[in-house]
Scaffold this active site. Structure first.
Site, PDB file in Angstrom:
ATOM      1  N   TYR A   1       0.836  -1.208   0.000  1.00 34.29           N
ATOM      2  CA  TYR A   1       0.000   0.000   0.000  1.00 34.29           C
ATOM      3  C   TYR A   1       0.866   1.252   0.000  1.00 34.29           C
ATOM      4  CZ  TYR A   1      -4.168  -2.724   1.412  1.00 34.29           C
ATOM      5  OH  TYR A   1      -5.231  -3.603   1.474  1.00 34.29           O
ATOM      6  N   ALA A   2       0.619   2.271  -0.789  1.00 34.06           N
ATOM      7  CA  ALA A   2      -0.167   2.245  -2.016  1.00 34.06           C
ATOM      8  C   ALA A   2       0.826   2.439  -3.151  1.00 34.06           C
ATOM      9  CB  ALA A   2      -1.216   3.345  -2.004  1.00 34.06           C
TER      10      ALA A   2
END
Length: 321
Positions: free
Chosen positions: A54-55
């Protein structure tokens, strides 16, 4: 706060709402992320969700950002012992597999799983995660290899409970069967995209998988499996009716379900978002929503859903719309 126990009593007790931290450190800055995390903890929230990628799709990001920020917050607040921490492996970019994500996913081979937990523990600043997900299906690796690699992490104490995310129900069931036959720990949680609106049957969700009737039926028949849902509020889509629906939900059936949803919200004196969360938490198979918020105000709206109880007639209308 309300609480439940993961894995049919085999896992830790967690808050009934889980706070997702996907954008923290990228599109949500550190100050805002800390304010959200502090408010969640103040409200009794104990369950935090992240991943080792992420991300990574945000320009300039590597996939380290969410875990690193969460590790800094846990240390600064001395919160690790009162936090149930979930992360994931399988969808991190692997440069040796090429320059483009998601074509270069690390996958769920033995080495990727072992390297994945080492990296996550380092970034999170802990020696153990409470729930570890196989993030994305990897059909290039035998299920036996993935099951064995994950079980090894439980055996050595670096992982508590195991889960799967974005897996077909038959793959989930087969992995659990393999684990049981070998006397190994298997998946006790599954996290899929899950909201009130239903996708078109021909919708292409890419790497993501939607909770469907087959998975709900499977979970109902297996009490040792906990369902979790992400993208429950459609990235703010319910709160902004002037914006078009996501393509996967843009079909005539959604018009009917949205009308009933808004009627029930008006009757209950609640927001549409709160009704969606209450519908998930108190359904035939209760779901733990993984909240995706970018402000304390959005979090507070979601927390208020904990006090909302839909009556039998309202739930029946929502279920049959």
């Amino acid at each position: 706060m309300r609480f439940r126990t993961l894995g049919g009593g085999r896992g830790p007790e967690v808050s009934a709402l889980c706070l997702g931290t996907l954008p923290f450190g990228t599109t949500v800055d550190e100050e805002t992320a800390y304010a959200i995390l502090d408010r969640f903890a103040e409200a009794g929230g104990t369950f935090l969700d992240t991943a080792n990628n992420y991300a990574c799709w945000v320009p300039g990001a590597t996939g380290d950002e969410s875990e690193l920020l969460l590790g800094r917050w846990l240390r600064s607040r001395g919160a690790r012992d009162r936090t149930v921490l979930a992360t994931k492996v399988g969808a991190r970019p692997d440069p040796s597999r090429g320059p483009e994500w998601p074509a270069n996913l690390e996958g769920l081979g033995d080495k990727a799983v072992r390297d994945g937990i080492e990296g996550s523990l380092r970034r999170l600043g802990t020696d153990r995660v409470d729930l570890y997900y196989a993030h994305i299906e990897d059909r290039d690796v035998p299920l036996e290899e993935t099951v064995g690699a994950l079980a090894g992490l439980v055996r050595d104490g670096s992982v508590g409970l195991l889960g799967a995310s974005n897996h077909a129900t038959w793959r989930l069931a087969e992995a659990r069967r393999i684990a049981e036959a070998q006397g190994l720990p298997g998946y006790r949680a599954v996290q899929q995209r899950h909201t009130y609106l239903r996708p078109r049957p021909d919708a292409d969700s890419g790497l993501q998988r939607e909770t469907d009737g087959e998975l709900v039926d499977y979970a109902e028949a297996h009490e040792d499996l906990t369902l979790l849902g992400y993208s429950t509020l459609m990235h703010g889509g319910y709160a902004r009716p002037e914006q078009p629906l996501l393509d996967r939900y843009d079909h005539p059936g959604s018009v009917v379900r949205l009308r009933v949803l808004r009627e029930v919200a008006a009757e209950a004196g609640a927001t549409v978002n709160q009704v969606v969360l209450a519908w998930l938490m108190d359904g035939r198979v209760p779901v733990v929503p993984v909240l995706g918020v970018s402000s304390v105000a959005q979090l507070d709206e979601s927390l208020a859903a904990l006090d909302l109880r839909l009556d039998a007639a309202q739930r029946a209308r929502l279920d049959t719309a």
